[in-house]
Motif scaffolding. Structure first.
Motif, PDB file in Angstrom:
ATOM      1  N   ASN A   1       0.823  -1.197   0.000  1.00 54.32           N
ATOM      2  CA  ASN A   1       0.000   0.000   0.000  1.00 54.32           C
ATOM      3  C   ASN A   1       0.866   1.258   0.000  1.00 54.32           C
ATOM      4  OD1 ASN A   1      -1.475   2.207   1.711  1.00 54.32           O
ATOM      5  ND2 ASN A   1      -3.093   0.887   0.899  1.00 54.32           N
ATOM      6  N   ALA A   2       0.629   2.157  -0.977  1.00 50.71           N
ATOM      7  CA  ALA A   2       1.438   3.371  -1.093  1.00 50.71           C
ATOM      8  C   ALA A   2       1.204   4.320   0.076  1.00 50.71           C
ATOM      9  CB  ALA A   2       1.127   4.075  -2.414  1.00 50.71           C
ATOM     10  N   GLU A   3      -0.040   4.392   0.583  1.00 52.07           N
ATOM     11  CA  GLU A   3      -0.325   5.272   1.712  1.00 52.07           C
ATOM     12  C   GLU A   3       0.421   4.811   2.955  1.00 52.07           C
ATOM     13  OE1 GLU A   3      -4.312   6.072   4.175  1.00 52.07           O
ATOM     14  OE2 GLU A   3      -4.324   7.019   2.187  1.00 52.07           O
ATOM     15  N   GLU A   4       0.438   3.494   3.196  1.00 50.18           N
ATOM     16  CA  GLU A   4       1.182   2.968   4.341  1.00 50.18           C
ATOM     17  C   GLU A   4       2.675   3.202   4.169  1.00 50.18           C
ATOM     18  OE1 GLU A   4       2.310  -1.348   6.076  1.00 50.18           O
ATOM     19  OE2 GLU A   4       0.155  -0.939   6.024  1.00 50.18           O
ATOM     20  N   ALA A   5       3.156   3.072   2.919  1.00 50.10           N
ATOM     21  CA  ALA A   5       4.575   3.317   2.669  1.00 50.10           C
ATOM     22  C   ALA A   5       4.942   4.757   2.976  1.00 50.10           C
ATOM     23  CB  ALA A   5       4.916   2.976   1.213  1.00 50.10           C
ATOM     24  N   ALA A   6       4.089   5.706   2.540  1.00 49.88           N
ATOM     25  CA  ALA A   6       4.366   7.123   2.789  1.00 49.88           C
ATOM     26  C   ALA A   6       4.342   7.435   4.278  1.00 49.88           C
ATOM     27  CB  ALA A   6       3.345   7.981   2.048  1.00 49.88           C
ATOM     28  N   LEU A   7       3.334   6.890   4.978  1.00 45.77           N
ATOM     29  CA  LEU A   7       3.263   7.130   6.420  1.00 45.77           C
ATOM     30  C   LEU A   7       4.439   6.458   7.126  1.00 45.77           C
ATOM     31  CD1 LEU A   7       1.814   8.249   8.882  1.00 45.77           C
ATOM     32  CD2 LEU A   7       0.384   6.184   8.903  1.00 45.77           C
ATOM     33  N   GLY A   8       4.778   5.258   6.691  1.00 44.54           N
ATOM     34  CA  GLY A   8       5.916   4.562   7.288  1.00 44.54           C
ATOM     35  C   GLY A   8       7.202   5.353   7.157  1.00 44.54           C
ATOM     36  N   TRP A   9       7.391   5.963   5.973  1.00 41.79           N
ATOM     37  CA  TRP A   9       8.590   6.796   5.769  1.00 41.79           C
ATOM     38  C   TRP A   9       8.632   7.927   6.798  1.00 41.79           C
ATOM     39  CZ3 TRP A   9      12.481   6.692   1.888  1.00 41.79           C
ATOM     40  CH2 TRP A   9      13.326   7.805   1.886  1.00 41.79           C
ATOM     41  N   LEU A  10       7.501   8.621   6.962  1.00 43.44           N
ATOM     42  CA  LEU A  10       7.463   9.731   7.916  1.00 43.44           C
ATOM     43  C   LEU A  10       7.680   9.239   9.344  1.00 43.44           C
ATOM     44  CD1 LEU A  10       4.463  11.820   6.517  1.00 43.44           C
ATOM     45  CD2 LEU A  10       6.909  12.243   6.193  1.00 43.44           C
ATOM     46  N   LEU A  11       7.026   8.142   9.717  1.00 42.05           N
ATOM     47  CA  LEU A  11       7.195   7.622  11.079  1.00 42.05           C
ATOM     48  C   LEU A  11       8.634   7.190  11.326  1.00 42.05           C
ATOM     49  CD1 LEU A  11       3.913   5.525  11.564  1.00 42.05           C
ATOM     50  CD2 LEU A  11       4.391   7.881  12.281  1.00 42.05           C
ATOM     51  N   GLY A  12       9.302   6.761  10.268  1.00 37.91           N
ATOM     52  CA  GLY A  12      10.707   6.394  10.411  1.00 37.91           C
ATOM     53  C   GLY A  12      11.608   7.582  10.705  1.00 37.91           C
ATOM     54  N   GLN A  13      11.100   8.808  10.485  1.00 35.81           N
ATOM     55  CA  GLN A  13      11.877  10.010  10.764  1.00 35.81           C
ATOM     56  C   GLN A  13      11.835  10.403  12.241  1.00 35.81           C
ATOM     57  OE1 GLN A  13      13.514  11.797   8.199  1.00 35.81           O
ATOM     58  NE2 GLN A  13      12.974  10.042   6.947  1.00 35.81           N
ATOM     59  N   TYR A  14      10.959   9.774  13.035  1.00 33.19           N
ATOM     60  CA  TYR A  14      10.769  10.244  14.410  1.00 33.19           C
ATOM     61  C   TYR A  14      12.025  10.038  15.257  1.00 33.19           C
ATOM     62  CZ  TYR A  14       9.182  10.858  19.156  1.00 33.19           C
ATOM     63  OH  TYR A  14       9.066  11.298  20.449  1.00 33.19           O
TER      64      TYR A  14
END
Length: 458
Positions: A98-111
């Protein structure tokens, strides 16, 4: 580093997602390089692709076995932490991802929690994938970051007063109103159990009351705000007290959810109310005692058989107050019982709801958002376990069995009047680092509620 996606640009390097043992996309022009590097596409694996000029032409990212994709949430967060500094864009994902999960995952990985040490992550940015609402994903990540920051901050800097300040800051950002009832004013306002639990602390107990919106269905969120829990006179052993800065995880999560609701536009057309009883369960000469019988806003008497079961006491008064307005839906979130962790572990909070349609909507949303929840029963035969001999209710039934269920049954007694009631017994902590979820505070349930909201309040 600001929470952002990179602007679309021809300068952004491509990331080709590759499932395990699948062929390398021919447009990657990788030749024999991936095989020479031992790249197989296993989850989180990265292969940097060289350009003719000695720089980078892109990267391959391993998605793992599609049949086992649910075993690792937000796998794409690994790319955010492993790829070199720069801007990147995601090529087409294979079926099952899922592209939406991938995008959110990328951002969450920045925390990163950098208040006391460390530095922000390197400037590795992703352009938002096509057909993904960038503003929505950014708002969800911002709400989650707020929750994590609040939980990770120790009680020395996140007592009831500082939690109030955080709530006021958020309310100011989103245009909400705030009223706070503090100290002995709680008694005058008929919130006696919040006062009893928090009166022994240096910082006065308080009820934080946030409102947003003036018309539409009413959603009331109630979050447990025990900023530190010693256990009171039934003091916790050191091993159990070490993580008690997270005992305000329910409050942190409802504030994060409020930020998501406002930031995504989901708050429009709703009447939102957030109630947070903010206390510290401390030990002093005026602390409430085992065996005390407390009065409550609802008029029910409560026998205190364990001062370490304080969260349900402060929630009870807040739930009663919230139910008096007959909201369409009232949701409580609390780091309430160890029994929930024994039953389901740290990743899966149980939730309780009498309404099947509401429960089904939440369960379905929890799966699609990677925000797992599991429905548990308000088991009526256990009601007798919370009915002691000398008072209406017992805050800590003896025996230890069905501890999460009996706590939920206790809270339900005070939620009468709400159209529907949901209780979530969250953990609020990631004990072992995982993609997009470093060890520390974490939100649970908020994204599922956000996703389910159109079905919950239609």
């Amino acid at each position: 580093m600001p929470l952002e996606f990179a602007p679309s640009s021809d300068q952004a390097l491509p990331i080709w997602p590759v499932a395990k043992d699948a062929g390398i996309p021919p447009e990657a022009a990788a030749g024999d390089w991936p095989a020479a590097c031992g790249f197989t596409g296993k989850a989180g694996e990265i292969c940097l692709l060289p350009a003719a000029d000695g720089g980078l032409s892109g990267a391959l990212f391993g998605l793992g076995d599609p049949a086992r994709a649910r075993r690792e949430r937000f796998a794409f967060a690994r790319a955010a932490t492993s790829l070199p500094k720069g801007d990147w864009h995601l090529m087409d994902l294979p079926d099952g991802f899922n592209a939406e999960e991938a995008a959110l995952g990328w951002l969450l990985g920045q925390y990163r929690f950098t208040r006391y040490k460390g530095s922000p992550p390197k400037e590795t940015r992703l352009t938002c994938p096509e057909n993904v609402d960038a503003d929505r994903i950014l708002a969800i990540a911002a709400g989650e970051f707020l929750t994590r920051d609040l939980i990770n901050t120790p009680a020395s800097d996140m007592g009831p007063k500082q939690l109030e300040a955080a709530a006021r800051k958020l309310a100011n950002e989103i245009g909400a109103s705030v009223e706070v009832t503090t100290g002995d004013a709680l008694l005058k306002s008929n919130l006696p159990m919040i006062h009893a639990v928090g009166r022994a602390a240096e910082q006065a107990p308080r009820l934080i009351d946030i409102r947003l919106g003036e018309s539409g269905p009413m959603l009331t969120l109630v979050g447990k705000g025990v900023c530190f829990d010693t256990g009171g006179l039934d003091i916790k052993p050191p091993a159990s007290m070490g993580l008690m800065k997270k005992d305000m995880g329910g409050a942190a999560t409802v504030l994060g959810l409020l930020k998501m609701l406002a930031g995504t536009g989901a708050a429009q057309g709703l009447r939102l109310r957030v109630l947070i009883p903010a206390v510290e369960n401390s030990i002093a000469g005026n602390a409430f005692r085992p065996g005390d019988v407390l009065g409550s806003r609802k008029g029910l008497s409560v026998e205190v058989n364990n001062t370490d079961a304080e969260g349900r006491l402060v929630l009870a008064d807040a739930l009663t107050l919230g139910a008096e307005e007959n909201p369409d839906l009232m949701i409580s979130m609390a780091t309430l019982t160890g029994a929930a962790r024994v039953a389901l572990g740290p990743d899966i909070p149980p939730f309780y709801c009498d309404d099947d349609a509401t429960a089904q909507a939440i369960s379905a949303a929890s799966m699609t958002t990677g925000d797992p929840l599991w429905r548990m029963p308000f088991w009526e035969p256990y009601e007798t376990m919370i009915e002691p001999a000398i008072a209406d209710l017992d805050n800590a039934p003896s025996g230890g069995m069905a501890g999460s269920i009996t706590a939920a049954l206790f809270l339900r007694r005070f939620a009468e009047g709400a159209g529907r009631y949901v209780h979530m017994d969250i953990y609020g902590w990631q004990p072992t680092a995982a993609p997009g979820r470093p060890r520390g505070g974490v939100g649970q349930g908020a994204r599922a509620i956000l996703a389910a909201l159109p079905d919950l309040l239609k």
